[in-house]
Write an enzyme that holds these catalytic residues in place. Structure first.
Site, mmCIF file in Angstrom:
data_model
loop_
_atom_site.group_PDB
_atom_site.id
_atom_site.type_symbol
_atom_site.label_atom_id
_atom_site.label_comp_id
_atom_site.label_asym_id
_atom_site.label_seq_id
_atom_site.Cartn_x
_atom_site.Cartn_y
_atom_site.Cartn_z
ATOM 1 N N MET A 159 2.666 4.145 -11.109
ATOM 2 C CA MET A 159 1.245 4.321 -11.445
ATOM 3 C C MET A 159 0.931 5.801 -11.620
ATOM 4 O O MET A 159 -0.227 6.203 -11.565
ATOM 5 C CB MET A 159 0.372 3.702 -10.360
ATOM 6 C CG MET A 159 0.605 2.197 -10.222
ATOM 7 S SD MET A 159 -0.774 1.317 -9.475
ATOM 8 C CE MET A 159 -0.852 2.092 -7.889
ATOM 9 N N ALA A 169 0.870 10.062 -11.061
ATOM 10 C CA ALA A 169 0.660 11.058 -9.991
ATOM 11 C C ALA A 169 1.984 11.318 -9.279
ATOM 12 O O ALA A 169 2.113 11.137 -8.063
ATOM 13 C CB ALA A 169 -0.423 10.590 -9.019
ATOM 14 N N HIS A 209 8.825 9.410 -6.585
ATOM 15 C CA HIS A 209 8.992 8.875 -7.949
ATOM 16 C C HIS A 209 10.216 9.500 -8.614
ATOM 17 O O HIS A 209 11.002 8.817 -9.268
ATOM 18 C CB HIS A 209 7.758 9.193 -8.802
ATOM 19 C CG HIS A 209 6.488 8.569 -8.320
ATOM 20 N ND1 HIS A 209 5.452 9.303 -7.790
ATOM 21 C CD2 HIS A 209 6.077 7.282 -8.304
ATOM 22 C CE1 HIS A 209 4.458 8.490 -7.464
ATOM 23 N NE2 HIS A 209 4.817 7.257 -7.761
ATOM 24 N N GLN A 238 -4.268 -4.727 -9.322
ATOM 25 C CA GLN A 238 -3.749 -4.693 -7.950
ATOM 26 C C GLN A 238 -4.615 -3.885 -6.991
ATOM 27 O O GLN A 238 -4.279 -3.741 -5.821
ATOM 28 C CB GLN A 238 -2.307 -4.200 -7.934
ATOM 29 C CG GLN A 238 -2.139 -2.717 -8.222
ATOM 30 C CD GLN A 238 -0.672 -2.360 -8.358
ATOM 31 O OE1 GLN A 238 -0.029 -2.733 -9.319
ATOM 32 N NE2 GLN A 238 -0.132 -1.644 -7.368
HETATM 33 P P1 AMP Z 1 3.468 3.949 -7.263
HETATM 34 O O1 AMP Z 1 3.290 4.915 -8.392
HETATM 35 O O2 AMP Z 1 2.847 4.372 -5.997
HETATM 36 O O3 AMP Z 1 3.169 2.523 -7.666
HETATM 37 O O4 AMP Z 1 5.037 3.965 -6.951
HETATM 38 C C1 AMP Z 1 5.978 3.724 -7.942
HETATM 39 C C2 AMP Z 1 7.304 3.471 -7.280
HETATM 40 O O5 AMP Z 1 7.671 4.616 -6.512
HETATM 41 C C3 AMP Z 1 7.273 2.284 -6.314
HETATM 42 O O6 AMP Z 1 8.470 1.531 -6.430
HETATM 43 C C4 AMP Z 1 7.162 2.946 -4.969
HETATM 44 O O7 AMP Z 1 7.701 2.174 -3.915
HETATM 45 C C5 AMP Z 1 7.991 4.198 -5.201
HETATM 46 N N1 AMP Z 1 7.619 5.236 -4.231
HETATM 47 C C6 AMP Z 1 6.366 5.664 -3.918
HETATM 48 N N2 AMP Z 1 6.424 6.589 -2.936
HETATM 49 C C7 AMP Z 1 7.727 6.749 -2.625
HETATM 50 C C8 AMP Z 1 8.447 7.560 -1.684
HETATM 51 N N3 AMP Z 1 7.814 8.391 -0.857
HETATM 52 N N4 AMP Z 1 9.788 7.462 -1.644
HETATM 53 C C9 AMP Z 1 10.454 6.598 -2.467
HETATM 54 N N5 AMP Z 1 9.833 5.815 -3.379
HETATM 55 C C10 AMP Z 1 8.496 5.882 -3.454
#
Ligand code: AMP
Length: 304
Positions: A30, A32, A37, A61
């Site tokens: 998503m 940022a 990431h 979501q």
């Molecule tokens: P998001 O942009 O928050 O939806 O995250 C995208 C992907 O990055 C998802 O699979 C998250 O689980 C993963 N993610 C987010 N934060 C972390 C982190 N600190 N360490 C590893 N993976 C992460």
């Protein structure tokens, strides 16, 4: 790196490489971006011939309008970070492209979605995650898709839907990346004020405390949970849950006798944070060590 806005453009871009047998990796996000990431993107870069990152703040979501509106967005910065990590294609559609008028289908996983995040954020949260991830897997049809252990329940939900719907993709779960002081990286961390950033460390401490106590031989989870909750309360954060659960079924565990997962969700000011940590008991460590010893013996015997 190219940025693509439509499903048709992405499919066209993938057609040639797929026909040539290039391994396609997908990292759904998503935006940022932070090092969490980037760790997923780098892993995909190592393992795949073509890396696609999707950047879509999925309205379906979000259970709180304010959270969706204030979700950090900076596509230019994200694009340059993704390019730096070696990503080939950034798929950044708008909401109409993903949910055109008349969109009427929901992918809903039962059971493991009904506890923890599902219980606190409501049914629509994981329905939104499951639906958008199914769509992204159908659109990009990658060989491998990468997710973070940071969102442990989400990773299990995705594993389940891929298995149940026979989606031909390997799901790889990458370790949680943390700040130098242990706070799990999250796009929402930028919303924390200086005092809140300190308070947020209570989540890390609560998990570390449980891990230390389990490692030292404690088995009654009720006691570990009480201690963790008091650590969180002391820091003045609003705990939604601190649980010790089976890492596959997410069922609560009362007595530790194998690997388990400690999971926490709390509000720090207006920001809701989650984190988790695998608990390894004293006996697990002994078993792992003796298994490692046994397999070393076998391979040594085999090579003679
Ligand atoms: P998001 O942009 O928050 O939806 O995250 C995208 C992907 O990055 C998802 O699979 C998250 O689980 C993963 N993610 C987010 N934060 C972390 C982190 N600190 N360490 C590893 N993976 C992460």
């Amino acid at each position: 790196m190219r940025t693509l806005r439509t499903i048709a453009e992405l499919r066209t871009a993938l057609r040639g490489p797929r026909a040539a047998g290039v391994r396609i990796g997908l990292v759904p996000t998503m935006g940022a971006f932070h090092d969490g990431h980037l760790s997923l993107m780098r892993r995909a870069r190592e393992e795949c011939g073509l890396v696609v990152v999707s950047l879509f703040v999925n309205p379906a979501q979000f259970n709180e309008g304010g959270d969706l509106e204030s979700y950090p967005r900076d596509e230019q910065r994200d694009a340059s970070m993704a390019a730096e990590a070696g990503v080939d294609l950034l798929f950044a559609p708008d909401a109409e492209e993903v949910y055109p008028p008349g969109f009427a289908t929901t992918v809903s996983v039962s059971g493991i979605t009904e506890v923890l995040e599902g219980a606190h954020r409501g049914r629509a949260h994981f329905d939104g995650v499951a639906t958008v991830v199914t769509k992204l897997l159908n659109i990009a049809a990658p060989e491998i898709a990468y997710f973070g252990q940071k969102d442990a329940q989400q990773a299990l939900v995705i594993g389940r839907l891929v298995r149940d719907l026979n989606i031909d993709v390997e799901i790889e779960i990458c370790p949680t990346v943390r700040e130098h002081d242990g706070l799990a990286m999250s796009s929402r961390n930028v919303r924390l004020g200086a005092g809140e950033r300190q308070q947020a460390l209570a989540l890390t401490r609560s998990l570390q405390l449980a891990a230390r106590r389990a490692g030292a031989g404690a088995t009654e989870t009720e006691q570990l949970i009480t201690e963790a909750l008091s650590e969180l309360e002391h820091a003045g954060v609003q705990t939604e849950y601190f649980q010790i659960v089976n890492s596959q079924t997410l069922e609560p565990i009362t007595r530790l006798n194998g690997p388990a997962l400690a999971v926490v969700a709390a509000r720090v000011g207006n920001t809701r944070l989650i984190d988790n940590q695998q608990l390894t008991t004293h006996t697990d460590r002994l078993t792992t060590a003796s298994n490692a010893g046994a397999s070393a013996d076998v391979s040594a015997a085999g090579s003679q």
